[in-house]
Each structure stands twice: as C-alpha cells, then as structure tokens.
Design a protein around this motif. Sequence first.
Motif, short mmCIF file in Angstrom:
data_model
loop_
_atom_site.label_atom_id
_atom_site.label_comp_id
_atom_site.label_asym_id
_atom_site.label_seq_id
_atom_site.Cartn_x
_atom_site.Cartn_y
_atom_site.Cartn_z
N SER A 163 -15.01 17.52 11.63
CA SER A 163 -15.01 16.80 10.35
C SER A 163 -13.60 16.69 9.77
O SER A 163 -12.75 17.54 9.99
N SER A 164 -13.40 15.62 9.02
CA SER A 164 -12.13 15.43 8.32
C SER A 164 -12.35 15.79 6.85
O SER A 164 -13.46 15.72 6.34
N THR A 165 -11.28 16.17 6.19
CA THR A 165 -11.34 16.52 4.77
C THR A 165 -10.12 15.94 4.07
O THR A 165 -9.25 15.33 4.71
N GLU A 166 -10.05 16.16 2.78
CA GLU A 166 -8.90 15.70 2.01
C GLU A 166 -7.60 16.35 2.50
O GLU A 166 -6.52 15.80 2.29
N ASP A 167 -7.71 17.50 3.17
CA ASP A 167 -6.53 18.15 3.73
C ASP A 167 -5.89 17.32 4.85
O ASP A 167 -4.72 17.50 5.17
N ASP A 168 -6.67 16.43 5.42
CA ASP A 168 -6.19 15.58 6.53
C ASP A 168 -5.72 14.22 6.04
O ASP A 168 -5.54 13.30 6.83
N LEU A 169 -5.52 14.10 4.74
CA LEU A 169 -5.23 12.79 4.14
C LEU A 169 -3.99 12.12 4.70
O LEU A 169 -3.96 10.89 4.84
N ASN A 170 -2.96 12.87 5.06
CA ASN A 170 -1.74 12.23 5.60
C ASN A 170 -2.05 11.41 6.85
O ASN A 170 -1.63 10.25 6.95
N ILE A 171 -2.76 11.98 7.77
CA ILE A 171 -3.06 11.25 9.00
C ILE A 171 -4.10 10.15 8.73
O ILE A 171 -4.01 9.06 9.28
N LEU A 172 -5.06 10.43 7.85
CA LEU A 172 -6.07 9.42 7.52
C LEU A 172 -5.43 8.23 6.82
O LEU A 172 -5.85 7.09 7.02
N ASP A 173 -4.41 8.48 6.02
CA ASP A 173 -3.67 7.38 5.37
C ASP A 173 -3.03 6.47 6.41
O ASP A 173 -3.03 5.25 6.26
N SER A 174 -2.48 7.05 7.46
CA SER A 174 -1.87 6.21 8.50
C SER A 174 -2.94 5.40 9.21
O SER A 174 -2.72 4.25 9.56
N TYR A 175 -4.13 5.98 9.41
CA TYR A 175 -5.23 5.23 10.03
C TYR A 175 -5.72 4.12 9.11
O TYR A 175 -6.09 3.04 9.57
N PHE A 176 -5.69 4.36 7.79
CA PHE A 176 -6.05 3.31 6.83
C PHE A 176 -5.09 2.13 7.00
O PHE A 176 -5.52 0.98 7.06
N GLY A 177 -3.79 2.43 7.10
CA GLY A 177 -2.79 1.37 7.30
C GLY A 177 -3.01 0.61 8.59
O GLY A 177 -2.87 -0.62 8.62
N GLU A 178 -3.35 1.33 9.65
CA GLU A 178 -3.63 0.66 10.93
C GLU A 178 -4.85 -0.25 10.80
O GLU A 178 -4.86 -1.36 11.35
N ALA A 179 -5.87 0.21 10.10
CA ALA A 179 -7.09 -0.59 9.92
C ALA A 179 -6.78 -1.87 9.15
O ALA A 179 -7.26 -2.96 9.50
N ASN A 217 -10.09 -0.34 -1.58
CA ASN A 217 -9.58 0.86 -2.26
C ASN A 217 -9.83 2.10 -1.41
O ASN A 217 -10.97 2.35 -1.00
N LYS A 218 -8.79 2.87 -1.19
CA LYS A 218 -8.94 4.12 -0.44
C LYS A 218 -9.95 5.04 -1.09
O LYS A 218 -10.72 5.71 -0.40
N ALA A 219 -9.96 5.08 -2.41
CA ALA A 219 -10.85 5.99 -3.13
C ALA A 219 -12.32 5.67 -2.86
O ALA A 219 -13.18 6.55 -2.99
N GLU A 220 -12.63 4.45 -2.49
CA GLU A 220 -14.01 4.07 -2.16
C GLU A 220 -14.32 4.29 -0.69
O GLU A 220 -15.46 4.54 -0.32
N ILE A 221 -13.31 4.19 0.16
CA ILE A 221 -13.52 4.24 1.61
C ILE A 221 -13.46 5.66 2.15
O ILE A 221 -14.26 6.03 3.02
N MET A 222 -12.54 6.49 1.67
CA MET A 222 -12.36 7.83 2.23
C MET A 222 -13.60 8.72 2.12
O MET A 222 -13.91 9.44 3.07
N PRO A 223 -14.35 8.69 1.01
CA PRO A 223 -15.57 9.52 0.98
C PRO A 223 -16.56 9.17 2.10
O PRO A 223 -17.23 10.04 2.63
N GLU A 224 -16.60 7.91 2.47
CA GLU A 224 -17.47 7.49 3.59
C GLU A 224 -16.97 8.10 4.90
O GLU A 224 -17.76 8.54 5.73
#
Length: 142
Positions: free
Chosen positions: A34-50, A8-15
């Motif tokens: 540091s990354s924040t929720e404002d960077d979620l678009n790019i972090l979402d793509s990294y989640f998909g890559e992972a 779940n992204k909601a469990e992983i992103m806070p880490e």
Amino acid sequence: MNIEVTLNKAEIMPEVYKITGYTGAKNMDIEKISSTEDDLNILDSYFGEAVSSIADIVSRYGYLSNETENSSTFCFDLPSSWKIAVRKALEKSLKQYVSNYICMQWFNLSKKEEVTYYGTVCDEQAIAIKKYLLERERPKRN
C-alpha cells in the motif's frame, strides 16, 4: 466551445491510497504494497507522468492549459455541437485514468503482477476519454 477540466491531487490521491491499501490488505502484505501520504514525493512524480500521458491522448482535442503543485487543468476546444451531457463522464474518466496510472506505476515498484491490469484499465480509460471528446448532439430539424 471551450471546456476546462481540472484534475486536483487532493481528489485523486485518496483513491490511490484506497486502491493500493485494498490490494495490500487482500494480499496480506499491507506494509509492502500500500501507498500512503509518506510516499507523496514519488506519487507526485507519477501524477505528473499521468498528466503528460493525458496531454498526449487529448492533443487533437485540447491541451494542458495550467499546472500547479496541486492541480492540472486541461482546456478542450470542441465544436458547438459537442454533447455537453457527457462532460461529467469525461471528467470522471480523466480522474480514473490518473489514479489508475499512478497505481500502475506504484505497483511496478511493489507488486509487479498488478501492473498489467492497471495498464489495461488505463488503455480503456484513454479510449473512453477520446470517445467522450468525439460525442456530438444530433442535428434537430425545425
């Protein structure tokens, strides 16, 4: 035996925010690193890559069975002798792999000297994931 693990992204992103924030604070440049929720678009793509990377790692043992905007579920088809006691460790390693992969990709943009460390952590987690999937119960004599 079929085992499902949902990431779940909601469990992983806070880490991810915690790791990148700590690294930014440690380097006295929290705004840049540091990354924040404002960077979620790019972090979402990294989640998909992972998740795609995990699919490659576990392809001999399972597959990506479901993917939504908020989570990805892997299904593992394991023998009945698989050691169920390592399930929590497997789940933890999968989550750590994803969070460290995202951090590795993020630091590739913001702090390149951290990339090697997080790449190594991902490699170690990949080995642990395979190890947990290969665990078996010892046969018992009656």
